[in-house]
Design a protein around this motif. Structure first.
Motif, short mmCIF file in Angstrom:
data_model
loop_
_atom_site.label_atom_id
_atom_site.label_comp_id
_atom_site.label_asym_id
_atom_site.label_seq_id
_atom_site.Cartn_x
_atom_site.Cartn_y
_atom_site.Cartn_z
N ALA A 197 -5.41 3.01 1.93
CA ALA A 197 -5.96 4.37 2.06
C ALA A 197 -4.83 5.37 1.87
O ALA A 197 -3.82 5.33 2.57
N CYS A 198 -5.01 6.28 0.89
CA CYS A 198 -3.96 7.26 0.56
C CYS A 198 -4.52 8.67 0.66
O CYS A 198 -5.74 8.90 0.58
N GLU A 199 -3.63 9.62 0.80
CA GLU A 199 -4.02 11.04 0.84
C GLU A 199 -2.97 11.88 0.12
O GLU A 199 -1.80 11.50 0.01
N LYS A 200 -3.40 13.05 -0.38
CA LYS A 200 -2.49 13.99 -1.02
C LYS A 200 -3.04 15.40 -0.85
O LYS A 200 -4.22 15.60 -0.53
N LYS A 201 -2.19 16.38 -1.09
CA LYS A 201 -2.57 17.79 -0.99
C LYS A 201 -3.53 18.14 -2.11
O LYS A 201 -3.30 17.80 -3.28
N SER A 227 -10.79 -3.99 6.24
CA SER A 227 -10.07 -2.91 6.94
C SER A 227 -9.07 -2.24 5.99
O SER A 227 -8.71 -2.79 4.94
N TYR A 228 -8.60 -1.04 6.39
CA TYR A 228 -7.67 -0.26 5.57
C TYR A 228 -6.37 -0.02 6.33
O TYR A 228 -6.39 0.35 7.52
N TRP A 229 -5.26 -0.23 5.61
CA TRP A 229 -3.98 0.15 6.19
C TRP A 229 -3.87 1.67 6.23
O TRP A 229 -4.28 2.36 5.31
N MET A 230 -3.32 2.20 7.31
CA MET A 230 -2.93 3.61 7.34
C MET A 230 -1.44 3.70 7.63
O MET A 230 -0.81 2.71 8.03
N GLY A 231 -0.88 4.87 7.45
CA GLY A 231 0.58 5.01 7.50
C GLY A 231 1.15 5.06 8.89
O GLY A 231 1.96 5.95 9.20
N LEU A 232 0.78 4.10 9.74
CA LEU A 232 1.26 4.06 11.12
C LEU A 232 1.87 2.68 11.37
O LEU A 232 1.24 1.65 11.13
N GLU A 258 0.91 7.03 -6.79
CA GLU A 258 -0.16 7.99 -7.04
C GLU A 258 0.21 9.39 -6.56
O GLU A 258 -0.65 10.25 -6.41
N ASN A 259 1.51 9.60 -6.31
CA ASN A 259 2.00 10.90 -5.83
C ASN A 259 1.30 11.31 -4.54
O ASN A 259 0.87 12.46 -4.37
N SER A 260 1.17 10.36 -3.65
CA SER A 260 0.48 10.59 -2.38
C SER A 260 1.20 9.81 -1.28
O SER A 260 2.24 9.20 -1.51
N THR A 261 0.64 9.86 -0.08
CA THR A 261 1.18 9.12 1.05
C THR A 261 0.05 8.31 1.69
O THR A 261 -1.13 8.54 1.42
N MET A 262 0.42 7.39 2.57
CA MET A 262 -0.60 6.60 3.26
C MET A 262 -1.37 7.50 4.23
O MET A 262 -0.88 8.54 4.69
N LEU A 263 -2.60 7.11 4.51
CA LEU A 263 -3.50 7.88 5.36
C LEU A 263 -2.84 8.19 6.71
O LEU A 263 -2.27 7.32 7.36
N CYS A 316 0.83 -1.21 0.00
CA CYS A 316 0.00 0.00 0.00
C CYS A 316 0.87 1.26 0.00
O CYS A 316 0.52 2.26 -0.64
N GLU A 317 1.97 1.20 0.70
CA GLU A 317 2.88 2.35 0.71
C GLU A 317 3.39 2.63 -0.70
O GLU A 317 3.41 3.79 -1.15
N TYR A 318 3.78 1.59 -1.42
CA TYR A 318 4.25 1.75 -2.80
C TYR A 318 3.13 2.27 -3.70
O TYR A 318 3.36 3.10 -4.60
#
Length: 262
Positions: A248-252, A187-192, A160-165, A153-155
């Motif tokens: 789960a990913c997020e970006k600006k 469930s969803y992985w988040m960046g923790l 997608e030019n984003s980071t994990m939640l 998920c991190e990759y």
């Protein structure tokens, strides 16, 4: 008779002396006149030269005066133009500041209007996020349905030019947790994650987790390392990083384009 001759000689001698004296005086007078004439000749010859030099001096003086006037006019004109340029530059700076202020106000107004349109339907072409990404605050979020390991998920997020939640505020917690509800326990992985048991939980950017936001449920019944965190049904769980979970990913978020409001 001899007396007459003697008297005549005397008279002739007197006449000769008189003539000699007159000749001598005339010669002296001529020499003096010649000397005065010679003395006047050089003075008469220099007069045209002196007049010419005087004329040239006057011409030069007039030229210097004209040049001085021209320089003064040029200097005055230069100062006037410089003042005019400075005023124009200041006016341009003021206009530039006003334009930036108007652009900011226009952007804020467009964002508020777009957010209202977006919240009504859940999507709108004015959204500053890529297609199918969810817009919230100043971020765009994507909850993928495909399952991967935590590192997978991190990759995916990086691609997608984003980071994990990352849930580091109550506002983001309130937004993200409702997306974790699933009747099929997806469930969803988040960046923790953490390096090993007992170590501090860190987000992918290296910042520590705030324990006040949410509690991580740890299953102590298994000996497997559970060093990565998922969210499910509004709660956070520690899981084996090799397990397959959704990403789960997020970006600006970008800027709202006012033309897309129509």
């Amino acid at each position: 008779m001899q007396a007459k001759h003697s008297s005549a000689r005397d008279m002739l001698e007197d006449d000769a002396d008189t003539a000699t004296s007159l000749y001598s005086r005339a010669s002296t007078a001529l020499q003096a006149e010649s000397g005065r004439s010679d003395a006047r000749t050089p003075s008469s010859a220099w007069r045209p030269v002196a007049l010419t030099l005087l004329t040239l001096c006057l011409v030069l003086l007039v030229g210097l005066v004209v040049l001085g006037l021209l320089f003064f006019q040029f200097y005055h004109l230069s100062n006037t133009q410089q003042d005019s340029i400075s005023q124009q530059e200041e006016s341009l700076r003021n206009l530039s500041r006003q334009l930036r202020s108007l652009q900011v106000q226009n952007g804020e107004l467009a964002e508020r209007l777009c957010r209202e349109l977006y919240n009504r339907s859940g999507e709108h072409r004015c959204s500053p996020c890529p297609e199918k990404w969810k817009w919230h605050g100043d971020k765009c979020y994507q909850f993928y349905k495909e399952s991967k390991s935590w590192q997978g998920c991190e990759y995916l997020c990086i691609a997608e030019n984003s980071t994990m939640l990352k849930i580091n505020s109550q506002e983001k917690l309130d937004f993200a947790m409702p997306h974790s509800y699933s009747e099929f326990f997806y469930s969803y992985w988040m960046g923790l994650s953490r390096n090993s048991s007992g170590k501090a939980w860190l987000w992918t950017d290296g910042t520590p987790r705030s324990s006040e936001l949410f509690e991580i449920m740890i299953d102590a019944s298994t000996s497997r390392h559970r060093d990565c965190v998922t969210i499910l049904n509004g709660r956070a769980f520690s899981k084996d990083c090799r397990e397959l979970r959704r990403c789960a990913c997020e970006k600006k978020a970008g800027s709202v384009v006012a033309e897309h409001l129509l």
